[in-house]
Design an enzyme around this catalytic site. Structure first.
Site, mmCIF file in Angstrom:
data_model
loop_
_atom_site.group_PDB
_atom_site.id
_atom_site.type_symbol
_atom_site.label_atom_id
_atom_site.label_comp_id
_atom_site.label_asym_id
_atom_site.label_seq_id
_atom_site.Cartn_x
_atom_site.Cartn_y
_atom_site.Cartn_z
ATOM 1 C CG ASP A 25 -1.791 1.154 1.374
ATOM 2 O OD1 ASP A 25 -2.454 1.523 0.383
ATOM 3 O OD2 ASP A 25 -1.825 1.748 2.464
ATOM 4 C CB ALA A 57 -1.490 7.029 2.365
ATOM 5 C CB ALA A 84 -12.376 11.411 7.798
ATOM 6 C CG MET A 98 -7.630 4.972 5.271
ATOM 7 S SD MET A 98 -7.908 6.312 4.102
ATOM 8 C CE MET A 98 -8.546 7.580 5.176
ATOM 9 C CE LYS A 155 -8.228 7.707 -1.028
ATOM 10 N NZ LYS A 155 -7.980 6.961 0.217
ATOM 11 C CG HIS A 181 -13.300 6.847 2.291
ATOM 12 N ND1 HIS A 181 -12.091 6.432 2.791
ATOM 13 C CD2 HIS A 181 -13.851 7.606 3.293
ATOM 14 C CE1 HIS A 181 -11.919 6.912 4.007
ATOM 15 N NE2 HIS A 181 -12.980 7.639 4.329
ATOM 16 N NE ARG A 189 -6.833 -0.643 -1.122
ATOM 17 C CZ ARG A 189 -5.730 0.027 -0.796
ATOM 18 N NH1 ARG A 189 -4.560 -0.564 -0.786
ATOM 19 N NH2 ARG A 189 -5.792 1.286 -0.464
ATOM 20 C CG ASP A 227 -2.536 1.834 6.538
ATOM 21 O OD1 ASP A 227 -3.173 2.777 7.039
ATOM 22 O OD2 ASP A 227 -2.378 1.719 5.309
#
Length: 275
Positions: A15, A17, A48, A52, A56, A59, A163, A189
């Site tokens: 990944d 970030a 927010a 994650m 986006k 999201h 994902r 993460d």
């Protein structure tokens, strides 16, 4: 022709970030807060962070579907948030993300050394992200300037489904010319990123402290007392439990010994799908 089980890892699919760059995964989360604020909808940084790892647009849709956020939307607009609303927020999010992603682009301490170590072990480096391609172009450029150049990059809008679908991980397998998904380790993460690797049939490694679940800067993380670190480790391990990572480590700096352990398991005939 007989199936030949791999006896060594061929690639790590990383990944971005919260894994290799942007300790604490701040670049995407803060921009969600700003984008919603432009529609007079207040969301917290913690809210927010919830979805994650997803693409986006998805999201934002997931955030809008959360009861507390839906209630705020109803209060402001007297109706439920629609897909058109999600797209409008996304269109505000994107320019902000492109503009500000550079503010949180520094490599995570120890990450570049870990990647170099993996290459010495003969692994290719694939990558994927919840960022769309237009953002990834800037992220990749900044990372290259800092010394990080993976072998392949797959953005969330370069596959039919982001994902936790396995599409991005599998796109790396194809592009890198790998022989077997069992010869890959997916490192992330977030839960969607671990589920991505699981669904792709790969080994998976979850990161506790550099990303979304801890959500602290490097300096804040370094200042944590041992007792708090132990408590956070236990809390985050529980959060990852349902996604069933094969390994949990603190940051990417801890990955090389895990690669050695996986190679030993592969040599014994073990596979990620069987555990």
């Amino acid at each position: 022709m007989r199936y030949q089980h791999p006896d060594r890892l061929q690639a790590a699919i990383l990944d971005w970030a919260g894994t290799v760059v942007d300790f604490g995964s701040f670049a995407p989360t803060r921009i969600f807060v700003e984008a919603f604020a432009q529609f007079d909808i207040e969301i917290s940084l913690e809210e927010a962070r919830g979805p994650m790892g997803m693409g986006k647009w998805d999201h934002i849709r997931t955030l809008c579907d959360q009861p507390a956020v839906t209630e705020r939307f109803m209060h402001r607009f007297a109706r439920l948030p629609t897909d058109e609303d999600v797209t409008a927020i996304y269109e505000r999010f994107m320019p902000l993300q492109i503009e500000k992603v550079g503010e949180h682009s520094a490599p995570i301490p120890g990450a570049l050394e870990a990647v170099a170590d993996l290459r010495e072990r003969g692994l290719k480096i694939g990558t994927c992200s919840g960022y769309p391609q237009v953002v990834m172009q800037k992220v990749v450029e900044l990372a290259a300037a800092a010394g990080y150049q993976p072998d392949h990059v797959v953005a969330t809008d370069e596959v039919p489904k982001g994902r936790p679908s396995p599409a991005q991980a599998l796109a790396n397998v194809i592009a890198l010319g790998l022989d077997d998904v069992a010869a890959c380790v997916k490192v992330d993460d977030t839960e969607p990123g671990i589920l991505e690797g699981r669904s792709a049939g790969m080994w998976t490694v979850a990161l506790r402290f550099s990303g979304n679940f801890l959500g602290l800067s490097w300096a804040q993380f370094q200042a944590l007392p041992a007792e708090r670190l132990a408590a956070e480790r236990e809390r985050i391990d529980a959060l990852f439990e349902d996604s069933r990572p094969h390994y949990l480590i603190d940051t990417l700096a801890d990955l090389p010994p895990v690669v050695d352990a996986i190679n030993q398991r592969l040599a014994r005939g073990e596979s990620p799908q069987g555990c």
